[in-house]
Design a protein around this motif. Structure first.
Motif, PDB file in Angstrom:
ATOM      1  N   MET A 172    -128.645 -50.259   0.282  1.00 37.21           N
ATOM      2  CA  MET A 172    -130.082 -50.450   0.884  1.00 37.21           C
ATOM      3  C   MET A 172    -130.523 -49.104   1.507  1.00 37.21           C
ATOM      4  O   MET A 172    -129.786 -48.111   1.649  1.00 37.21           O
ATOM      5  CB  MET A 172    -130.284 -51.505   1.887  1.00 37.21           C
ATOM      6  CG  MET A 172    -130.083 -52.964   1.198  1.00 37.21           C
ATOM      7  SD  MET A 172    -131.490 -53.683   0.153  1.00 37.21           S
ATOM      8  CE  MET A 172    -130.647 -54.789  -0.698  1.00 37.21           C
ATOM      9  N   GLU A 173    -131.794 -49.037   2.085  1.00 43.54           N
ATOM     10  CA  GLU A 173    -132.317 -48.021   2.636  1.00 43.54           C
ATOM     11  C   GLU A 173    -132.783 -48.227   4.081  1.00 43.54           C
ATOM     12  O   GLU A 173    -133.141 -49.459   4.398  1.00 43.54           O
ATOM     13  CB  GLU A 173    -133.630 -47.303   1.790  1.00 43.54           C
ATOM     14  CG  GLU A 173    -132.863 -46.962   0.502  1.00 43.54           C
ATOM     15  CD  GLU A 173    -134.318 -46.538  -0.350  1.00 43.54           C
ATOM     16  OE1 GLU A 173    -135.410 -46.565  -0.102  1.00 43.54           O
ATOM     17  OE2 GLU A 173    -133.869 -45.756  -1.519  1.00 43.54           O
ATOM     18  N   GLY A 174    -132.958 -47.347   4.881  1.00 38.07           N
ATOM     19  CA  GLY A 174    -133.726 -47.664   6.196  1.00 38.07           C
ATOM     20  C   GLY A 174    -133.099 -48.536   7.097  1.00 38.07           C
ATOM     21  O   GLY A 174    -131.663 -48.305   7.353  1.00 38.07           O
ATOM     22  N   GLU A 175    -133.813 -49.397   7.872  1.00 33.48           N
ATOM     23  CA  GLU A 175    -133.009 -50.304   8.553  1.00 33.48           C
ATOM     24  C   GLU A 175    -132.015 -51.049   8.211  1.00 33.48           C
ATOM     25  O   GLU A 175    -130.841 -51.450   8.657  1.00 33.48           O
ATOM     26  CB  GLU A 175    -134.055 -51.354   9.383  1.00 33.48           C
ATOM     27  CG  GLU A 175    -134.947 -50.570  10.245  1.00 33.48           C
ATOM     28  CD  GLU A 175    -136.280 -50.114   9.506  1.00 33.48           C
ATOM     29  OE1 GLU A 175    -136.200 -50.071   8.177  1.00 33.48           O
ATOM     30  OE2 GLU A 175    -137.294 -50.305   9.957  1.00 33.48           O
ATOM     31  N   TRP A 176    -132.185 -51.510   6.766  1.00 32.26           N
ATOM     32  CA  TRP A 176    -131.156 -52.548   6.151  1.00 32.26           C
ATOM     33  C   TRP A 176    -129.913 -51.483   5.809  1.00 32.26           C
ATOM     34  O   TRP A 176    -128.598 -52.184   6.042  1.00 32.26           O
ATOM     35  CB  TRP A 176    -131.706 -53.011   4.928  1.00 32.26           C
ATOM     36  CG  TRP A 176    -132.636 -54.058   4.917  1.00 32.26           C
ATOM     37  CD1 TRP A 176    -133.889 -54.051   4.393  1.00 32.26           C
ATOM     38  CD2 TRP A 176    -132.344 -55.247   5.846  1.00 32.26           C
ATOM     39  NE1 TRP A 176    -134.445 -55.236   4.926  1.00 32.26           N
ATOM     40  CE2 TRP A 176    -133.567 -55.940   5.470  1.00 32.26           C
ATOM     41  CE3 TRP A 176    -131.352 -55.862   6.481  1.00 32.26           C
ATOM     42  CZ2 TRP A 176    -133.798 -57.164   6.176  1.00 32.26           C
ATOM     43  CZ3 TRP A 176    -131.548 -57.057   7.131  1.00 32.26           C
ATOM     44  CH2 TRP A 176    -132.767 -57.764   6.919  1.00 32.26           C
ATOM     45  N   ALA A 177    -129.831 -50.323   5.758  1.00 34.68           N
ATOM     46  CA  ALA A 177    -128.881 -49.781   5.476  1.00 34.68           C
ATOM     47  C   ALA A 177    -128.029 -49.580   6.728  1.00 34.68           C
ATOM     48  O   ALA A 177    -126.557 -49.443   6.760  1.00 34.68           O
ATOM     49  CB  ALA A 177    -129.322 -48.049   5.067  1.00 34.68           C
ATOM     50  N   ASP A 178    -128.562 -49.369   7.938  1.00 34.04           N
ATOM     51  CA  ASP A 178    -127.946 -49.320   9.359  1.00 34.04           C
ATOM     52  C   ASP A 178    -127.176 -50.641   9.492  1.00 34.04           C
ATOM     53  O   ASP A 178    -126.065 -50.688   9.891  1.00 34.04           O
ATOM     54  CB  ASP A 178    -128.807 -49.024  10.149  1.00 34.04           C
ATOM     55  CG  ASP A 178    -129.350 -47.613  10.074  1.00 34.04           C
ATOM     56  OD1 ASP A 178    -128.897 -46.742   9.714  1.00 34.04           O
ATOM     57  OD2 ASP A 178    -130.582 -47.419  10.884  1.00 34.04           O
ATOM     58  N   VAL A 179    -127.756 -51.757   9.148  1.00 38.79           N
ATOM     59  CA  VAL A 179    -127.331 -53.383   9.169  1.00 38.79           C
ATOM     60  C   VAL A 179    -126.102 -53.413   8.394  1.00 38.79           C
ATOM     61  O   VAL A 179    -124.982 -53.762   9.200  1.00 38.79           O
ATOM     62  CB  VAL A 179    -128.171 -54.120   9.124  1.00 38.79           C
ATOM     63  CG1 VAL A 179    -127.776 -55.628   8.974  1.00 38.79           C
ATOM     64  CG2 VAL A 179    -129.472 -54.295   9.900  1.00 38.79           C
ATOM     65  N   LEU A 180    -126.083 -52.816   7.150  1.00 37.79           N
ATOM     66  CA  LEU A 180    -125.030 -53.213   6.237  1.00 37.79           C
ATOM     67  C   LEU A 180    -123.822 -52.156   6.470  1.00 37.79           C
ATOM     68  O   LEU A 180    -122.714 -52.666   6.414  1.00 37.79           O
ATOM     69  CB  LEU A 180    -125.327 -53.061   4.796  1.00 37.79           C
ATOM     70  CG  LEU A 180    -126.605 -54.119   4.368  1.00 37.79           C
ATOM     71  CD1 LEU A 180    -126.731 -54.032   2.623  1.00 37.79           C
ATOM     72  CD2 LEU A 180    -126.008 -55.587   4.568  1.00 37.79           C
ATOM     73  N   ASP A 181    -124.138 -51.067   7.067  1.00 37.90           N
ATOM     74  CA  ASP A 181    -122.958 -50.161   7.378  1.00 37.90           C
ATOM     75  C   ASP A 181    -122.473 -50.772   8.819  1.00 37.90           C
ATOM     76  O   ASP A 181    -121.061 -50.595   8.483  1.00 37.90           O
ATOM     77  CB  ASP A 181    -123.530 -48.738   7.843  1.00 37.90           C
ATOM     78  CG  ASP A 181    -123.411 -47.819   6.671  1.00 37.90           C
ATOM     79  OD1 ASP A 181    -122.563 -48.048   5.590  1.00 37.90           O
ATOM     80  OD2 ASP A 181    -124.280 -46.920   6.424  1.00 37.90           O
ATOM     81  N   SER A 182    -123.175 -51.224   9.742  1.00 33.10           N
ATOM     82  CA  SER A 182    -122.538 -51.810  10.833  1.00 33.10           C
ATOM     83  C   SER A 182    -121.491 -52.924  10.603  1.00 33.10           C
ATOM     84  O   SER A 182    -120.423 -53.225  11.010  1.00 33.10           O
ATOM     85  CB  SER A 182    -123.693 -52.117  11.805  1.00 33.10           C
ATOM     86  OG  SER A 182    -124.329 -51.028  12.310  1.00 33.10           O
TER      87      SER A 182
END
Length: 351
Positions: A172-182
């Motif tokens: 994903m990109e943006g906020e979703w990238a941060d969520v999935l990485d966490s």
């Protein structure tokens, strides 16, 4: 055998304006081929550090481009028959290439043959913007009435799930990238599920603000090129026209074909490009009737003049150099303040 997906996107905007003519795909392929023939450096570094490299595979019957993610760090290891690990046998200067294939069809449709590791469709927009100054606006091709339903939906819930082993911010990109990485750091097994909802309590204006925010996140999610990697993606809400509750399955709304490919062929650089071109051409033939029924016909001739030749370091470097030249010229043309005051400034210095 291995599984691949063919996604369908439509080029809706060019340079921020609605695209009402055919996209100049053949010209793009021609300039990339010409740059490749004279060995022009075609690498482009995205803002997040991802390095991309494109080349033209064929011009007929549809222009087909290859877009590689170039990897030279965090490389995987090779294991022998006993499981002993060793480095990839790369020669000095070699890199790992992860490829996505793009075919440009009628009606400004783009067929994208993807795997889990190659660049997402949006990366082609970044590459063409950086190398040729072409800013693309891409939207997914959807099944016939889903877009209409989503536009009417007063969303109250958005939920998705995927296996923990697939968790990665690269999906994903943006906020979703941060969520999935966490999330990928929290769990490595099982299923990760997230649900956003408006809730039952609170003021009407607060609920509307939450609803608008969830809708923004849904739009960002839908524009990602990796939705098919999820097990479950739904949006729920009230249809503003009928008043009925609607549940929209976002995995089924996007027009994606899943195909089985010969893994050995795709691992062979001498055969993989020809196989990919063959698959994309077949997909174009098989789905032409659907596109003709659901998408507007695009008339006229492409504006080939909008596509410059490829230069090393890309269009961004050309723009930066031009800006520096303009500033230097402006500095040269600006008269000295003292001179404009009849030399009074120099007189003051001498005193």
């Amino acid at each position: 055998m291995a599984r691949r997906s063919v996604q369908f996107w439509r080029i809706e905007q060019l340079q921020g304006e609605q695209l009402t003519r055919p996209f100049p795909a053949r010209r793009v392929a021609e300039v990339l081929k010409a740059a490749q023939d004279v060995r022009t450096d075609r690498h482009f570094a995205c803002a997040d550090g991802t390095v991309l490299l494109a080349q033209a595979a064929t011009l007929s019957p549809h222009p087909v481009l290859l877009l590689d993610r170039v990897r030279h760090t965090n490389l995987p290891s090779v294991g022998d028959a006993l499981g002993r690990r060793k480095a990839l046998p790369l020669a000095p200067g070699d890199h790992l290439l992860e490829t996505t294939y793009f075919a440009f069809l009628k009606r400004n449709v783009m067929a994208v043959l993807a795997s889990g590791n190659g660049p997402r469709a949006s990366r082609l927009g970044e590459y063409l913007g950086g190398m040729l100054g072409l800013e693309l606006g891409l939207v997914p091709v959807v099944r016939e009435d889903v877009e209409e339903i989503l536009n009417r939906l007063e969303v109250s819930r958005f939920e998705f799930a995927l296996p923990a082993e697939r968790l990665s911010g690269k999906l994903m990109e943006g906020e979703w990238a941060d969520v999935l990485d966490s999330a990928s750091r929290l769990m490595t097994e099982g299923t990760f599920r997230i649900s956003l909802s408006v809730g039952r309590s609170g003021k009407a204006e607060d609920k509307q603000r939450i609803r608008e925010r969830i809708q923004q996140l849904i739009d960002l999610f839908r524009r990602a090129g990796s939705v098919e990697h999820f097990d479950y993606v739904v949006a729920e809400g009230k249809d503003s026209l009928t008043g009925e509750r609607e549940v929209v399955d976002l995995l089924k709304e996007r027009f994606v074909s899943h195909i089985e490919v010969d893994a050995d062929v795709f691992n062979d650089p001498a055969k993989s490009v020809a196989e990919a071109v063959s698959i994309l051409n077949k997909q174009a033939r098989d789905n032409e009737a659907f596109f003709a029924r659901t998408l507007p016909e695009i008339k006229g001739a492409p504006d080939n003049s909008a596509v410059p030749d490829v230069v090393a370091a890309g269009a961004a470097a050309v723009r930066d150099a031009a800006a520096v030249e303009v500033r230097e010229q402006a500095d040269t043309d600006t008269p000295d303040v003292a001179d404009s005051q009849g030399g009074a400034g120099h007189e003051l210095v001498r005193r």
